[in-house]
Design a protein around this motif. Structure first.
Motif, PDB file in Angstrom:
ATOM      1  N   ALA A  33       0.679  -1.354   0.111  1.00 54.59           N
ATOM      2  CA  ALA A  33       0.014  -0.276  -0.141  1.00 54.59           C
ATOM      3  C   ALA A  33       0.522   1.720  -0.072  1.00 54.59           C
ATOM      4  CB  ALA A  33      -1.044  -0.023   1.163  1.00 54.59           C
ATOM      5  N   GLU A  34       0.139   1.984  -0.746  1.00 55.90           N
ATOM      6  CA  GLU A  34       0.785   3.607  -0.530  1.00 55.90           C
ATOM      7  C   GLU A  34       0.606   5.147  -0.302  1.00 55.90           C
ATOM      8  OE1 GLU A  34       3.233   5.102  -3.850  1.00 55.90           O
ATOM      9  OE2 GLU A  34       4.068   3.391  -4.398  1.00 55.90           O
ATOM     10  N   SER A  35       0.915   5.571   0.216  1.00 56.91           N
ATOM     11  CA  SER A  35      -0.005   7.012   0.849  1.00 56.91           C
ATOM     12  C   SER A  35      -0.330   7.629  -0.677  1.00 56.91           C
ATOM     13  CB  SER A  35       1.390   7.725   1.972  1.00 56.91           C
ATOM     14  OG  SER A  35       1.142   6.882   2.899  1.00 56.91           O
TER      15      SER A  35
ATOM     16  N   CYS B 161      10.880   8.943  13.939  1.00 59.80           N
ATOM     17  CA  CYS B 161      11.538   9.112  12.486  1.00 59.80           C
ATOM     18  C   CYS B 161      12.441   7.598  12.817  1.00 59.80           C
ATOM     19  CB  CYS B 161      12.307  10.035  12.256  1.00 59.80           C
ATOM     20  SG  CYS B 161      11.384  11.706  12.301  1.00 59.80           S
ATOM     21  N   GLN B 162      11.964   6.837  11.647  1.00 61.62           N
ATOM     22  CA  GLN B 162      12.255   5.206  11.765  1.00 61.62           C
ATOM     23  C   GLN B 162      13.931   5.003  11.323  1.00 61.62           C
ATOM     24  OE1 GLN B 162      11.173   2.453  10.072  1.00 61.62           O
ATOM     25  NE2 GLN B 162       8.960   2.689  10.767  1.00 61.62           N
ATOM     26  N   SER B 163      14.501   6.169  10.486  1.00 61.00           N
ATOM     27  CA  SER B 163      15.836   5.777  10.278  1.00 61.00           C
ATOM     28  C   SER B 163      17.014   6.671  10.665  1.00 61.00           C
ATOM     29  CB  SER B 163      16.438   6.180   8.169  1.00 61.00           C
ATOM     30  OG  SER B 163      14.808   7.348   7.984  1.00 61.00           O
TER      31      SER B 163
ATOM     32  N   VAL C  89      19.218  10.635   7.616  1.00 54.76           N
ATOM     33  CA  VAL C  89      17.847  11.488   6.128  1.00 54.76           C
ATOM     34  C   VAL C  89      19.041  11.231   5.080  1.00 54.76           C
ATOM     35  CG1 VAL C  89      16.919  13.530   5.258  1.00 54.76           C
ATOM     36  CG2 VAL C  89      16.847  12.605   7.781  1.00 54.76           C
ATOM     37  N   VAL C  90      17.624  10.059   3.640  1.00 56.05           N
ATOM     38  CA  VAL C  90      18.401  10.641   2.563  1.00 56.05           C
ATOM     39  C   VAL C  90      18.294  11.819   1.490  1.00 56.05           C
ATOM     40  CG1 VAL C  90      18.501   9.327   0.457  1.00 56.05           C
ATOM     41  CG2 VAL C  90      18.301   8.128   2.330  1.00 56.05           C
TER      42      VAL C  90
ATOM     43  N   HIS D  35       9.865   7.811  -0.401  1.00 59.33           N
ATOM     44  CA  HIS D  35       9.046   8.594  -1.555  1.00 59.33           C
ATOM     45  C   HIS D  35       9.196   9.903  -1.362  1.00 59.33           C
ATOM     46  CE1 HIS D  35       7.057   4.852  -0.679  1.00 59.33           C
ATOM     47  NE2 HIS D  35       6.835   4.323  -2.054  1.00 59.33           N
ATOM     48  N   GLY D  36       9.669  10.425  -0.060  1.00 59.79           N
ATOM     49  CA  GLY D  36      10.283  11.823  -0.737  1.00 59.79           C
ATOM     50  C   GLY D  36      11.746  11.877  -0.207  1.00 59.79           C
ATOM     51  N   PHE D  37      11.720  13.228  -0.547  1.00 61.28           N
ATOM     52  CA  PHE D  37      13.215  13.151  -0.343  1.00 61.28           C
ATOM     53  C   PHE D  37      14.065  15.003  -0.341  1.00 61.28           C
ATOM     54  CE2 PHE D  37      12.830   9.006  -2.724  1.00 61.28           C
ATOM     55  CZ  PHE D  37      14.108   8.497  -2.422  1.00 61.28           C
ATOM     56  N   PRO D  38      13.875  15.423   1.160  1.00 61.52           N
ATOM     57  CA  PRO D  38      14.720  16.980   1.038  1.00 61.52           C
ATOM     58  C   PRO D  38      15.517  17.120   0.006  1.00 61.52           C
ATOM     59  CG  PRO D  38      14.643  15.524   2.947  1.00 61.52           C
ATOM     60  CD  PRO D  38      14.410  14.530   2.020  1.00 61.52           C
TER      61      PRO D  38
ATOM     62  N   ARG E 248       1.539  13.958   3.362  1.00 56.53           N
ATOM     63  CA  ARG E 248       2.309  12.516   3.231  1.00 56.53           C
ATOM     64  C   ARG E 248       3.649  12.085   3.950  1.00 56.53           C
ATOM     65  NH1 ARG E 248       3.393   9.093  -2.067  1.00 56.53           N
ATOM     66  NH2 ARG E 248       4.119   7.132  -1.177  1.00 56.53           N
ATOM     67  N   HIS E 249       4.231  13.660   3.899  1.00 56.83           N
ATOM     68  CA  HIS E 249       5.980  13.953   4.842  1.00 56.83           C
ATOM     69  C   HIS E 249       5.762  15.238   5.650  1.00 56.83           C
ATOM     70  CE1 HIS E 249       6.616  11.819   1.393  1.00 56.83           C
ATOM     71  NE2 HIS E 249       7.669  10.908   1.303  1.00 56.83           N
TER      72      HIS E 249
HETATM   73  P1  ATP Z   1       4.134   6.207   1.980  1.00 55.58           P
HETATM   74  O1  ATP Z   1       3.647   5.190   1.232  1.00 55.58           O
HETATM   75  O2  ATP Z   1       3.350   6.786   3.043  1.00 55.58           O
HETATM   76  O3  ATP Z   1       5.343   6.777   1.228  1.00 55.58           O
HETATM   77  P2  ATP Z   1       6.123   4.451   3.613  1.00 55.58           P
HETATM   78  O4  ATP Z   1       6.236   4.071   5.012  1.00 55.58           O
HETATM   79  O5  ATP Z   1       6.343   3.179   2.089  1.00 55.58           O
HETATM   80  O6  ATP Z   1       4.731   4.827   2.830  1.00 55.58           O
HETATM   81  P3  ATP Z   1       8.910   5.815   3.491  1.00 55.58           P
HETATM   82  O7  ATP Z   1       9.384   6.624   2.397  1.00 55.58           O
HETATM   83  O8  ATP Z   1       9.467   4.357   2.514  1.00 55.58           O
HETATM   84  O9  ATP Z   1       7.951   5.555   3.147  1.00 55.58           O
HETATM   85  O10 ATP Z   1       9.641   5.979   4.551  1.00 55.58           O
HETATM   86  C1  ATP Z   1       9.840   4.455   5.519  1.00 55.58           C
HETATM   87  C2  ATP Z   1      10.027   5.237   6.908  1.00 55.58           C
HETATM   88  O11 ATP Z   1      11.682   5.627   6.340  1.00 55.58           O
HETATM   89  C3  ATP Z   1       9.326   6.681   7.629  1.00 55.58           C
HETATM   90  O12 ATP Z   1       9.580   5.633   8.476  1.00 55.58           O
HETATM   91  C4  ATP Z   1      10.547   7.326   7.265  1.00 55.58           C
HETATM   92  O13 ATP Z   1      10.996   7.974   8.615  1.00 55.58           O
HETATM   93  C5  ATP Z   1      11.498   6.891   7.114  1.00 55.58           C
HETATM   94  N1  ATP Z   1      12.349   7.788   6.251  1.00 55.58           N
HETATM   95  C6  ATP Z   1      11.321   8.237   4.914  1.00 55.58           C
HETATM   96  N2  ATP Z   1      11.732   9.146   4.312  1.00 55.58           N
HETATM   97  C7  ATP Z   1      13.110   8.740   4.262  1.00 55.58           C
HETATM   98  C8  ATP Z   1      14.222   9.954   3.126  1.00 55.58           C
HETATM   99  N3  ATP Z   1      13.833  10.597   2.276  1.00 55.58           N
HETATM  100  N4  ATP Z   1      15.140   9.622   3.995  1.00 55.58           N
HETATM  101  C9  ATP Z   1      15.535   9.162   5.121  1.00 55.58           C
HETATM  102  N5  ATP Z   1      14.386   8.236   6.174  1.00 55.58           N
HETATM  103  C10 ATP Z   1      13.349   8.125   5.388  1.00 55.58           C
END
Ligand code: ATP
Length: 761
Positions: A36-38, A583-585, A588-589, A610-613, A723-724
């Motif tokens: 599933a995707e947001s 924040c899980q990771s 930050v990428v 799915h999102g990158f600063p 979403r982010h």
């Molecule tokens: P969605 O479909 O809403 O985007 P997802 O869980 O598939 O949800 P991901 O982008 O894979 O989204 O994010 C998974 C985890 O990685 C999140 O908990 C977030 O904290 C972390 N995360 C998301 N984007 C980044 C990034 N650019 N750099 C580091 N960590 C990230």
């Protein structure tokens, strides 16, 4: 570029719960499993967007508004016609089945049973075959998935054209095949699919594509249209337009805007008109067995219109029973559905097909066999009750069914429920015209049998709704309580049918936990406003009782399917957590605003974010975050290659940049995977080129300070449909403060037009 993110706090997963399935959508109905995707509801105010906005004049807005209203009109018409088609088909299949059974029954009961059960199995087989081979996402009710979609989660396959087709034809098979399920949930899903397809201009894959409708090809617009589609589905299913609007508001949506109310209301009204007109066309026998009784409207306006104080206690009891049975129903279906998902259905499609056919056979055995054991009852006095035709002429079926009765002036009360379409059976149970047309034993047998069948049937791989089974179960025990009350207060003018209606409301309230919308739907379908306070009473009681045991039916099902719904209230523990802890990771990428194509490709291949600063390195060595770029944007840029440049120099994007892309190019079609990094092929030379990301970033993503409480982040996220959210350190300076007054300031004259015409926005 990876930026080290300092982490001093324990790891915590926002979506992780005791149920491990919550983290990923394991769509075991779908052969090609996709997570599933947001959805991206946020407006990405990048350069392309700003240029697009600046180029818009009054004419553009006028056509935009016209398309908006035209699209909801199309949704209303298409949903109304689909509902009409499903009803005609179901009624005709039921009619043919019953008349064939009764004809053969004159010669042999066994042969009649064979005809009856084979007819049912054939229809159910067609339904399960369509679902397993053609449209896996059409299985079940579809409401949990649509609820998820409107909460911001896109489930694979849910809104595709093939799902729409599977839902329509699958419902005809499953409901026409006499299973203990209804077509109302599937109609909500049907309306949502139609809305999504209208929103993206049809289905390019199936060569039905209207480019001019692509104005709405983004998640934000599609969300609004899908909301209209849900309301249209309920409006069509129950012929309850106001109930449809309230259902969308109360049950399925997570965000609501006042402008949307207009359009939802309009769509529901269109559906009501389309259904009414189509039914008018059927009045002179144009539609075979489909007559005026074909669509739900169980008119009880001639029945009890007042109630005595003494009745309040038994009515409250009906509410309590509804809450208890509703919660039990939710729990049992939950256990059974998870067992099916995790064990039974993992064994393949053939198991699903055999299972559905066996359930159909069991339903046929019980519905044919049990009335054989029941004693027949003399027909009510024809002069006293002229509306009641009892029994119908030989060889046909009708409201009062003469089944296995020695005397032609008798009817079989159990067969009266079983050998009728669901709508006619409910009309009989709600009947306010006579007293005691059902014996208590028949009602008890039916209650036990139908409750069990409804539990077993839900979760088989066919389209299935829970409204009608819920109404049948509720009206049965309601009528039982009614019979008891009639005997208790012999002097009062009490109608069993009223209790049947309250029972139906109480079971739905106890299972689905809706209140306002259910109340209005019940009033609309029974056409008796006098019962409104009583329906409110039982709904409130049944919901309160049900809530003490478990969550509502759709929430439970959504959780079981692993749909990560964000509920309306944050969990209590979030008050004690801070944003940075969520924040899980570790790292930050990020991307540099001018990045090498090869680097972007390798980053996209190495993770699934799915999102990158996007950051800019200043000459002083400091980095400034200039925005956030979505993976889908990067993929479109990599695929088109038109923005590749040879040097890493940065042009003046504000002055000279003209986007080579239309905004709709970046939008992903609903419920499908969209572009993947593996679909993109670049030569080694192209990998060495650069791309300036700045024009494509969202320059104003939502940002929270790292010590903001998670409760606040949750509310922001949920209320704005984000979403982010970027988590940043405390800012070092403040450039200004905005208050209410700043938001009410004077605006340029050319924009006043838009505010004076709210329909435009
Ligand atoms: P969605 O479909 O809403 O985007 P997802 O869980 O598939 O949800 P991901 O982008 O894979 O989204 O994010 C998974 C985890 O990685 C999140 O908990 C977030 O904290 C972390 N995360 C998301 N984007 C980044 C990034 N650019 N750099 C580091 N960590 C990230």
């Amino acid at each position: 570029m990876d930026i080290e993110h300092p982490r001093r706090w324990p790891r915590w997963s926002p979506l992780r719960s005791s149920d491990s399935s919550v983290n990923a959508y394991d769509h075991n109905e779908e052969p090609n499993v996709i997570e599933a995707e947001s959805l991206d509801y946020e407006v990405i105010e990048n350069v392309a967007y700003r240029q697009d906005q600046a180029s818009r004049g009054k004419l553009h807005y006028a056509s935009y508004v016209a398309f908006k209203w035209l699209s909801v009109l199309l949704i209303g018409i298409a949903t109304g016609l689909s509902a009409f088609f499903i009803n005609i088909a179901v009624e005709n299949f039921s009619g043919w089945r019953f008349s064939a059974t009764f004809t053969v029954m004159k010669y042999s009961y066994f042969a009649a049973f064979l005809v009856y059960s084979l007819f049912n199995v054939a229809l159910v087989f067609s339904s399960v075959k369509i679902v397993t081979k053609f449209a896996p996402a059409a299985a079940g009710s579809g409401i949990p998935e649509i609820k998820g979609y409107l909460n911001g989660v896109d489930m694979p396959g849910v809104l595709l054209f093939r799902t729409l087709v599977g839902k329509i034809f699958g419902s005809i098979g499953s409901v026409g095949g006499g299973l203990a399920l209804g077509k109302e949930g599937p109609l909500v899903h049907t309306g949502a699919c139609i809305a999504s397809l209208v929103g993206q201009g049809g289905s390019a894959k199936h060569f039905v594509n209207w480019k001019w409708l692509e104005v709405f090809k983004n998640d934000r617009e599609r969300r609004d249209l899908v909301t209209c589609g849900c309301a249209a589905g309920v409006s069509a299913a129950f012929r309850a337009p106001v109930g449809g609007v309230l259902f969308a508001l109360e049950e399925v949506t997570s965000w609501w805007r006042s402008q949307l109310l207009w359009r939802v209301f309009f769509t529901s009204a269109v559906v009501a008109v389309v259904v009414r007109s189509a039914m008018g066309w059927c009045t002179h026998g144009n539609c075979g067995h489909f007559g005026s009784g074909g669509f739900i409207i169980w008119d009880v306006s001639g029945g009890q219109d007042d109630y005595s104080f003494y009745e309040l206690l038994p009515m409250a009891m009906v509410g309590v029973i509804g809450g208890l049975l509703g919660a039990l129903f939710n729990q049992l279906t939950l256990y059974l559905s998870s067992w099916r998902r995790n064990i039974l259905h993992k064994r393949g499609d053939s198991v699903k097909i055999v299972e559905a056919c066996l359930v159909s056979l069991l339903t046929s055995v019980l519905s044919f066999g049990l009335p054989l054991l029941t004693k027949c009852t003399p027909c009510p006095d024809a002069e006293k009750y002229p509306d009641i035709i009892c029994p119908h002429s030989e060889g046909t079926y009708g409201n009062y069914v003469n089944f296995h009765c020695s005397n032609p002036n008798e009817y079989n009360d159990l067969a009266t429920i079983f050998f009728n379409t669901q709508d006619d059976a409910i009309r009989n149970l709600f009947s306010t015209k006579t007293l005691h047309e059902y014996s208590a034993s028949s009602l008890l047998i039916f209650l036990g049998m139908f409750f069990s069948l409804a539990v077993i049937t839900f979760g088989t791989a066919v389209p299935a709704g829970q409204f009608v089974p819920g109404i049948m179960i509720g009206s049965t025990y309601g009528r039982l309580v009614g019979m008891f009350v009639v005997n208790l207060y012999k002097k009062l003018d009490i109608d069993e049918g009223t209790y049947a209606l309250l029972g139906a409301a109480s079971f739905l309230g106890g299972s689905m936990r809706m209140t306002v919308s259910l109340c209005v739907i019940m009033v609309e379908i029974t056409n008796n406003l006098n019962l409104l306070p009583l329906i409110m009473l039982v709904l409130l009681i049944s919901k309160a009782v049900g809530d003490t045991f478990n969550a509502g039916f759709y929430e439970e099902q959504a959780r079981m399917k692993g749909i990560p719904l964000l509920e309306s209230r944050p969990k209590y523990f979030m008050r004690k957590k801070q944003a940075r802890e969520a924040c899980q990771s570790q790292k930050v990428v990020c991307f540099n605003h001018i990045s090498k194509v090869g680097h972007i490709v390798s980053v996209l291949q190495s993770n699934n974010h799915h999102g990158f600063p996007v950051v800019n390195r200043l000459q002083s060595g400091e980095t400034v975050v200039i925005g956030l770029i979505l993976r889908s944007y990067l993929l479109v840029l990599l695929q088109s290659k038109s923005d590749f440049q040879t040097s890493d120099s940065h042009g003046d994007i504000r002055g000279h940049f003209t986007s080579r892309h239309r905004l709709t190019e970046f939008a992903k079609p609903a419920s499908s995977r969209g572009l993947s990094i593996h679909d993109i092929h670049l030569s080694p030379e192209e990998m060495e080129l650069y791309i300036d990301l700045e024009p494509f970033v969202n320059p104003s993503p939502y940002i929270v300070p790292e010590d903001m409480s998670l409760t606040k982040v949750y509310n922001l996220f949920r209320q704005l449909g984000l979403r982010h959210v970027l988590v940043v350190p405390r800012p070092s300076e403040v450039v200004g403060v905005i208050t209410r007054k700043d938001l009410l300031s004077e605006q340029p004259a050319e924009d006043v037009y838009l505010d004076e015409h709210p329909a435009v926005r």
